[in-house]
Motif scaffolding. Sequence first.
Motif, PDB file in Angstrom:
ATOM      1  N   ILE A   1       2.854  13.038 -11.577  1.00  0.00           N
ATOM      2  CA  ILE A   1       1.974  11.867 -11.436  1.00  0.00           C
ATOM      3  C   ILE A   1       2.821  10.654 -11.038  1.00  0.00           C
ATOM      4  O   ILE A   1       2.477   9.899 -10.119  1.00  0.00           O
ATOM      5  CB  ILE A   1       1.194  11.593 -12.747  1.00  0.00           C
ATOM      6  CG1 ILE A   1       0.215  12.747 -13.014  1.00  0.00           C
ATOM      7  CG2 ILE A   1       0.467  10.253 -12.691  1.00  0.00           C
ATOM      8  CD1 ILE A   1      -0.566  12.640 -14.305  1.00  0.00           C
ATOM      9  N   ALA A   2       3.974  10.483 -11.705  1.00  0.00           N
ATOM     10  CA  ALA A   2       4.848   9.333 -11.413  1.00  0.00           C
ATOM     11  C   ALA A   2       5.364   9.400  -9.974  1.00  0.00           C
ATOM     12  O   ALA A   2       5.472   8.372  -9.293  1.00  0.00           O
ATOM     13  CB  ALA A   2       6.014   9.306 -12.401  1.00  0.00           C
ATOM     14  N   THR A   3       5.663  10.593  -9.493  1.00  0.00           N
ATOM     15  CA  THR A   3       6.177  10.750  -8.128  1.00  0.00           C
ATOM     16  C   THR A   3       5.140  10.292  -7.104  1.00  0.00           C
ATOM     17  O   THR A   3       5.462   9.590  -6.137  1.00  0.00           O
ATOM     18  CB  THR A   3       6.552  12.233  -7.889  1.00  0.00           C
ATOM     19  OG1 THR A   3       7.618  12.528  -8.772  1.00  0.00           O
ATOM     20  CG2 THR A   3       6.972  12.499  -6.462  1.00  0.00           C
ATOM     21  N   ILE A   4       3.889  10.673  -7.317  1.00  0.00           N
ATOM     22  CA  ILE A   4       2.838  10.257  -6.368  1.00  0.00           C
ATOM     23  C   ILE A   4       2.616   8.746  -6.474  1.00  0.00           C
ATOM     24  O   ILE A   4       2.458   8.058  -5.455  1.00  0.00           O
ATOM     25  CB  ILE A   4       1.546  11.058  -6.617  1.00  0.00           C
ATOM     26  CG1 ILE A   4       1.830  12.551  -6.440  1.00  0.00           C
ATOM     27  CG2 ILE A   4       0.442  10.613  -5.656  1.00  0.00           C
ATOM     28  CD1 ILE A   4       0.719  13.472  -6.886  1.00  0.00           C
ATOM     29  N   ALA A   5       2.657   8.226  -7.700  1.00  0.00           N
ATOM     30  CA  ALA A   5       2.512   6.761  -7.873  1.00  0.00           C
ATOM     31  C   ALA A   5       3.612   6.040  -7.094  1.00  0.00           C
ATOM     32  O   ALA A   5       3.349   5.036  -6.419  1.00  0.00           O
ATOM     33  CB  ALA A   5       2.554   6.404  -9.352  1.00  0.00           C
ATOM     34  N   GLU A   6       4.840   6.565  -7.140  1.00  0.00           N
ATOM     35  CA  GLU A   6       5.955   5.927  -6.396  1.00  0.00           C
ATOM     36  C   GLU A   6       5.695   5.942  -4.891  1.00  0.00           C
ATOM     37  O   GLU A   6       6.040   4.989  -4.192  1.00  0.00           O
ATOM     38  CB  GLU A   6       7.273   6.652  -6.686  1.00  0.00           C
ATOM     39  CG  GLU A   6       7.892   6.236  -8.012  1.00  0.00           C
ATOM     40  CD  GLU A   6       8.931   7.239  -8.508  1.00  0.00           C
ATOM     41  OE1 GLU A   6       9.409   8.062  -7.698  1.00  0.00           O
ATOM     42  OE2 GLU A   6       9.222   7.207  -9.713  1.00  0.00           O
ATOM     43  N   LEU A   7       5.103   7.027  -4.392  1.00  0.00           N
ATOM     44  CA  LEU A   7       4.822   7.099  -2.947  1.00  0.00           C
ATOM     45  C   LEU A   7       3.871   5.964  -2.529  1.00  0.00           C
ATOM     46  O   LEU A   7       4.003   5.401  -1.449  1.00  0.00           O
ATOM     47  CB  LEU A   7       4.221   8.460  -2.571  1.00  0.00           C
ATOM     48  CG  LEU A   7       5.145   9.672  -2.742  1.00  0.00           C
ATOM     49  CD1 LEU A   7       4.371  10.974  -2.516  1.00  0.00           C
ATOM     50  CD2 LEU A   7       6.338   9.606  -1.794  1.00  0.00           C
ATOM     51  N   PHE A   8       2.928   5.633  -3.429  1.00  0.00           N
ATOM     52  CA  PHE A   8       2.038   4.500  -3.154  1.00  0.00           C
ATOM     53  C   PHE A   8       2.789   3.184  -3.334  1.00  0.00           C
ATOM     54  O   PHE A   8       2.715   2.295  -2.488  1.00  0.00           O
ATOM     55  CB  PHE A   8       0.817   4.530  -4.090  1.00  0.00           C
ATOM     56  CG  PHE A   8      -0.241   5.526  -3.679  1.00  0.00           C
ATOM     57  CD1 PHE A   8      -1.099   5.259  -2.618  1.00  0.00           C
ATOM     58  CD2 PHE A   8      -0.389   6.731  -4.363  1.00  0.00           C
ATOM     59  CE1 PHE A   8      -2.084   6.167  -2.241  1.00  0.00           C
ATOM     60  CE2 PHE A   8      -1.368   7.651  -3.994  1.00  0.00           C
ATOM     61  CZ  PHE A   8      -2.216   7.367  -2.928  1.00  0.00           C
ATOM     62  N   GLU A   9       3.527   3.079  -4.453  1.00  0.00           N
ATOM     63  CA  GLU A   9       4.198   1.808  -4.772  1.00  0.00           C
ATOM     64  C   GLU A   9       5.208   1.431  -3.686  1.00  0.00           C
ATOM     65  O   GLU A   9       5.393   0.266  -3.368  1.00  0.00           O
ATOM     66  CB  GLU A   9       4.913   1.922  -6.130  1.00  0.00           C
ATOM     67  CG  GLU A   9       3.949   1.925  -7.308  1.00  0.00           C
ATOM     68  CD  GLU A   9       4.513   2.555  -8.598  1.00  0.00           C
ATOM     69  OE1 GLU A   9       3.742   2.755  -9.541  1.00  0.00           O
ATOM     70  OE2 GLU A   9       5.732   2.840  -8.637  1.00  0.00           O
ATOM     71  N   GLN A  10       5.877   2.449  -3.117  1.00  0.00           N
ATOM     72  CA  GLN A  10       6.914   2.184  -2.104  1.00  0.00           C
ATOM     73  C   GLN A  10       6.340   2.167  -0.688  1.00  0.00           C
ATOM     74  O   GLN A  10       7.083   2.135   0.286  1.00  0.00           O
ATOM     75  CB  GLN A  10       8.018   3.245  -2.229  1.00  0.00           C
ATOM     76  CG  GLN A  10       8.757   3.155  -3.560  1.00  0.00           C
ATOM     77  CD  GLN A  10       9.520   4.437  -3.913  1.00  0.00           C
ATOM     78  OE1 GLN A  10       9.487   5.421  -3.181  1.00  0.00           O
ATOM     79  NE2 GLN A  10      10.192   4.413  -5.061  1.00  0.00           N
ATOM     80  N   ASN A  11       5.002   2.240  -0.597  1.00  0.00           N
ATOM     81  CA  ASN A  11       4.310   2.227   0.703  1.00  0.00           C
ATOM     82  C   ASN A  11       4.697   3.416   1.594  1.00  0.00           C
ATOM     83  O   ASN A  11       4.531   3.359   2.806  1.00  0.00           O
ATOM     84  CB  ASN A  11       4.568   0.897   1.432  1.00  0.00           C
ATOM     85  CG  ASN A  11       3.360   0.469   2.255  1.00  0.00           C
ATOM     86  OD1 ASN A  11       2.224   0.752   1.881  1.00  0.00           O
ATOM     87  ND2 ASN A  11       3.604  -0.163   3.379  1.00  0.00           N
ATOM     88  N   THR A  12       5.233   4.492   0.981  1.00  0.00           N
ATOM     89  CA  THR A  12       5.504   5.723   1.752  1.00  0.00           C
ATOM     90  C   THR A  12       4.156   6.303   2.163  1.00  0.00           C
ATOM     91  O   THR A  12       4.012   6.829   3.268  1.00  0.00           O
ATOM     92  CB  THR A  12       6.305   6.721   0.881  1.00  0.00           C
ATOM     93  OG1 THR A  12       7.379   6.008   0.283  1.00  0.00           O
ATOM     94  CG2 THR A  12       6.834   7.880   1.691  1.00  0.00           C
ATOM     95  N   ILE A  13       3.189   6.240   1.261  1.00  0.00           N
ATOM     96  CA  ILE A  13       1.781   6.446   1.659  1.00  0.00           C
ATOM     97  C   ILE A  13       1.286   5.056   2.025  1.00  0.00           C
ATOM     98  O   ILE A  13       1.323   4.141   1.189  1.00  0.00           O
ATOM     99  CB  ILE A  13       0.940   7.033   0.498  1.00  0.00           C
ATOM    100  CG1 ILE A  13       1.443   8.434   0.139  1.00  0.00           C
ATOM    101  CG2 ILE A  13      -0.542   7.061   0.892  1.00  0.00           C
ATOM    102  CD1 ILE A  13       0.800   9.035  -1.100  1.00  0.00           C
ATOM    103  N   LYS A  14       0.859   4.907   3.281  1.00  0.00           N
ATOM    104  CA  LYS A  14       0.525   3.558   3.782  1.00  0.00           C
ATOM    105  C   LYS A  14      -0.606   2.924   2.981  1.00  0.00           C
ATOM    106  O   LYS A  14      -1.607   3.576   2.672  1.00  0.00           O
ATOM    107  CB  LYS A  14       0.100   3.645   5.252  1.00  0.00           C
ATOM    108  CG  LYS A  14       1.271   3.742   6.190  1.00  0.00           C
ATOM    109  CD  LYS A  14       0.807   3.460   7.636  1.00  0.00           C
ATOM    110  CE  LYS A  14       1.689   4.187   8.612  1.00  0.00           C
ATOM    111  NZ  LYS A  14       1.074   5.362   9.217  1.00  0.00           N
ATOM    112  N   ALA A  15      -0.442   1.625   2.669  1.00  0.00           N
ATOM    113  CA  ALA A  15      -1.486   0.884   1.942  1.00  0.00           C
ATOM    114  C   ALA A  15      -2.785   0.998   2.726  1.00  0.00           C
ATOM    115  O   ALA A  15      -2.773   0.951   3.968  1.00  0.00           O
ATOM    116  CB  ALA A  15      -1.067  -0.571   1.802  1.00  0.00           C
TER     117      ALA A  15
END
Length: 268
Positions: free
Chosen positions: A86-100
């Motif tokens: 869960i934390a890994t996916i949250a980081e992908l959002f937080e770091q904009n690796t998954i585009k906002a």
Amino acid sequence: MRPTVLCFSGLDPSGGAGLQADIEAIGAAGGHAAVACTAITVQSSQAVYGFEPVASSLLRQQATTVLDDLPIKAIKSGMLGTVENIATIAELFEQNTIKAGTPYVLDPVLVANSGGSLGDAKTLAKAFARLLPYATLITPNTHEIRALSGQNDLHDAAKALNHQGVKAVLLKTSHDYDTGDIEQFLYIDGQIAHTSIVPRLLGEFHGSGCSLASHIAARLAMGDDIIQAIVAADRWIHQTLICADKPHADAGTQLIPNRFFHLLSTHP
Ligand code: PLP
């Protein structure tokens, strides 16, 4: 390229739920599914016997490789298995690796329909709090909405989640009553934005929640708004359940939604 959805989900060897449900539901909507596998479960169509989560570093590598490669138009998550995932996916959002702004359908899987464990439900429910603000829509069942919100009344629970910053909550009442129609309410900003009532079909289904959430994600990837996506997915899931496969003759057998009902020579 067909509108592509990146799914985070577990492998169910029976093919009823998890990543296979995602691939078939997204394909049936006309989209393409990319899958980052979160866990390998050991289960039949009827019961869960165990699972091995994927290491979060491996999950991250799967996701970043695909995010670098394909034009991802929506995200869908299902069984995540561990707090680290869960934390890994949250980081992908937080770091904009998954585009906002990428539409994200979060199916907060805590337990299987059969009652089998897919992780430590209490710990996972808490950890989901970090992901909820990124979700365009969450699709909890009755157990999950209560666990996430701490509220017993389903409508209070949906409103509480909106107030905690979840944009849209699809409240499904299917597990609460054994008879009568199934009511669904879409809550946005603490208000009901859409209601639908579908006749209850006989039986329990394995993988219906995954299929519904993925079909909605595919429709969002194609440009539908939330209500259009839900209406289309409701219509589609109903057909998959009417045409569901029954692996065993015994009463109480969990059925597998037929996500290829359109290939039957006669379908209702
Ligand atoms: N994801 C996986 C890998 C599962 O095995 C299950 C249930 O067994 C689920 C998700 C949730 O399934 P459902 O759509 O029936 O809620």
